[in-house]
Design a protein around this motif. Structure first.
Motif, PDB file in Angstrom:
ATOM      1  N   GLU A 204     -11.092  14.477  -9.388  1.00  0.00           N
ATOM      2  CA  GLU A 204     -10.191  13.838  -8.431  1.00  0.00           C
ATOM      3  C   GLU A 204     -10.663  12.407  -8.154  1.00  0.00           C
ATOM      4  N   PRO A 205      -9.723  11.480  -7.936  1.00  0.00           N
ATOM      5  CA  PRO A 205     -10.134  10.118  -7.565  1.00  0.00           C
ATOM      6  C   PRO A 205     -10.871  10.149  -6.230  1.00  0.00           C
ATOM      7  N   PRO A 206     -12.009   9.446  -6.139  1.00  0.00           N
ATOM      8  CA  PRO A 206     -12.772   9.491  -4.888  1.00  0.00           C
ATOM      9  C   PRO A 206     -11.988   8.879  -3.725  1.00  0.00           C
ATOM     10  N   VAL A 207     -12.193   9.452  -2.547  1.00  0.00           N
ATOM     11  CA  VAL A 207     -11.561   8.930  -1.342  1.00  0.00           C
ATOM     12  C   VAL A 207     -12.226   7.605  -0.991  1.00  0.00           C
ATOM     13  N   PRO A 208     -11.458   6.544  -0.730  1.00  0.00           N
ATOM     14  CA  PRO A 208     -12.064   5.253  -0.370  1.00  0.00           C
ATOM     15  C   PRO A 208     -12.993   5.386   0.837  1.00  0.00           C
ATOM     16  N   MET A 209     -14.093   4.647   0.802  1.00  0.00           N
ATOM     17  CA  MET A 209     -15.085   4.722   1.863  1.00  0.00           C
ATOM     18  C   MET A 209     -14.484   4.412   3.235  1.00  0.00           C
ATOM     19  N   ARG A 210     -13.526   3.498   3.267  1.00  0.00           N
ATOM     20  CA  ARG A 210     -12.946   3.117   4.559  1.00  0.00           C
ATOM     21  C   ARG A 210     -12.132   4.243   5.197  1.00  0.00           C
ATOM     22  N   GLU A 211     -11.722   5.240   4.360  1.00  0.00           N
ATOM     23  CA  GLU A 211     -10.923   6.352   4.872  1.00  0.00           C
ATOM     24  C   GLU A 211     -11.786   7.488   5.425  1.00  0.00           C
ATOM     25  N   ILE A 212     -13.065   7.505   5.024  1.00  0.00           N
ATOM     26  CA  ILE A 212     -13.919   8.645   5.384  1.00  0.00           C
ATOM     27  C   ILE A 212     -14.089   8.801   6.900  1.00  0.00           C
ATOM     28  N   PRO A 213     -14.394   7.727   7.664  1.00  0.00           N
ATOM     29  CA  PRO A 213     -14.536   7.903   9.119  1.00  0.00           C
ATOM     30  C   PRO A 213     -13.261   8.436   9.777  1.00  0.00           C
ATOM     31  N   ARG A 214     -12.097   7.926   9.331  1.00  0.00           N
ATOM     32  CA  ARG A 214     -10.836   8.370   9.936  1.00  0.00           C
ATOM     33  C   ARG A 214     -10.605   9.856   9.676  1.00  0.00           C
ATOM     34  N   ILE A 215     -10.838  10.320   8.444  1.00  0.00           N
ATOM     35  CA  ILE A 215     -10.636  11.730   8.100  1.00  0.00           C
ATOM     36  C   ILE A 215     -11.624  12.616   8.850  1.00  0.00           C
ATOM     37  N   THR A 216     -12.868  12.147   8.959  1.00  0.00           N
ATOM     38  CA  THR A 216     -13.890  12.927   9.662  1.00  0.00           C
ATOM     39  C   THR A 216     -13.540  13.074  11.138  1.00  0.00           C
TER      40      THR A 216
END
Length: 431
Positions: A204-216
């Motif tokens: 799978e394409p990696p989730v952009p780093m900038r999206e990780i805090p929002r998803i968490t």
């Protein structure tokens, strides 16, 4: 020569073959036994009432079922899957890993393999099969396999039922299931990795780093449920039954007030669904209470203990024999029936041989969970086959590697008791 007990057993089998639910079959056959034995028929009602109303621990069953249903109708499952995609989605066979990890996390909330398969299954199978990334049968097989982790990592409805028949501590049983549950998750991920490389499943394409805090942050309230539950129980703030109530309340508040994803209609459906499931389990428990009274009158557990003592089994030999018996029965019977009717017969022998009841309980629950994957009865297989519209044989073929991985973990927790008992002993267990 026919005896009242043999007639009772034949009646249970006969009524079951005719389609009567096993709980009803046990009640009818046990009343028939009392009639043949010349005993008071009112004893059946007395055993049911005493067993149900004097077992405070049983209140945990409907509450954990309700908590799981509330999480499934809200958006907690979606948010958890997105969080798991961040964690392990970037590896080969990433969505298979997401499937396993999400079940490990969800296991700390629901306590039911069926709830996990239905709740996570519909979403993750859709993700895995979109665009033909994974064969539908494989997606179904890994979903069914990962769902068995649910009742092994606490909370666990089967462990509540085992505590009912064994008088073992629910708190220490819950702790005993943590390491075996994590081992199962690791074994399934290793198997998924091997299959993914062999069959060239996608990355799978990696989730952009900038999206990780929002998803968490979005998943954080859902991730806090198992933390609150376990720290509340083992911190001495609440009993496991009170913890089940807290889990249901927390799921309700998060879904309705924080995520605003729970309508009144969905709440009604969740309560109705959990009520139906509770009724089904309740009838089974009622039937088991009466039949276990019959078994006690006939002195079956002690007779079995005397019989098995003639073989001079060691504790490990006994556990190996129990594994074989339960794995065979798991192909033919529903798990709760095995727990409530068959397992109590083995408990006196386990005590006599010095087998720790917490280890025995975890081994029993893992056996019963594997039974959900083994034909012809494997309930999870039927659920997933119906969900994916795939032939049952195709699901079974894809599930075989995961069943073998689960059997390897079962052997490990059978022959290395510390895999079960290490964590309970760290928190004060003296067994």
């Amino acid at each position: 020569m026919t005896t009242p007990f043999s007639m009772c057993v034949l009646m249970i089998v006969g009524l079951g073959v005719l389609g009567l639910p096993i709980g009803h079959s046990m009640i009818v056959a046990s009343v028939f036994y009392l009639l043949l034995a010349g005993l008071d028929l009112g004893t059946a009602a007395e055993q049911i009432l005493n067993g149900l109303f004097n077992s405070y621990v049983l209140l945990a069953v409907p509450l954990f079922i309700l908590a799981a249903d509330l999480m499934n109708v809200g958006t907690l499952t979606d948010r958890l899957l997105q969080f798991c995609l961040v964690l392990v989605g970037r590896f080969r066979g990433g969505l298979g890993h997401v499937n396993v990890v999400s079940n490990v996390i969800f296991a700390g909330m629901s306590g039911s393999a069926i709830a996990d398969a239905v709740g996570i299954g519909r979403i993750i199978i859709g993700m895995m099969t979109k665009g033909g990334k994974y064969p539908i049968a494989y997606a179904g097989a890994i979903t069914a396999s990962a769902a068995i982790i649910g009742p092994i990592i606490p909370p666990s409805i089967p462990m509540v039922l085992y505590a009912l028949v064994s008088d073992a501590s629910i708190g220490f049983l819950f702790l005993g299931g943590v390491v075996p549950g994590l081992l199962l998750g690791l074994a399934f991920m290793i198997m998924n990795t091997m299959i993914s490389y062999r069959r060239d499943f996608p990355v799978e394409p990696p989730v952009p780093m900038r999206e990780i805090p929002r998803i968490t942050v979005k998943a954080f309230p859902a991730l806090m449920l198992p933390v609150i539950l376990l720290f509340g129980i083992y911190g001495g703030v609440m009993t496991p039954t009170e913890g089940a109530a807290a889990a249901a309340l927390y799921a309700l508040l998060v879904s309705s007030l924080l995520y605003r994803s729970l309508s009144l209609r969905q709440l009604y459906d969740a309560i109705l669904s959990s009520s139906k499931a509770t009724t089904s389990v309740g009838i089974l428990i009622a039937g088991a209470l009466v039949f276990n009274y019959v078994v006690t009158i006939e002195n079956i557990p002690n007779s079995l203990q005397v019989f098995m003592s003639g073989f001079h089994l060691s504790p490990m030999g006994f556990l190996l024999l129990v594994n074989i018996v339960l794995l065979i029965l798991g192909c033919l019977l529903e798990g709760s029936t095995i727990l409530l009717v068959i397992v109590p017969i083995f408990i006196p022998t386990a005590k006599a041989l010095g087998v720790d009841l917490v280890q025995f309980g975890v081994v029993v629950v893992v056996n019963i969970m594997i039974g959900l994957l083994t034909p012809p009865y494997g309930l999870l297989l039927f659920i997933i086959a119906n969900m994916t519209k795939q032939p049952l044989g195709a699901i079974v073929r894809e599930a075989i590697p995961f069943i073998l991985a689960a059997l390897a973990v079962l052997m490990l927790i059978t022959f290395v008791p510390e895999t079960v008992l290490w964590l309970p002993r760290q928190l004060g267990y003296k067994g």
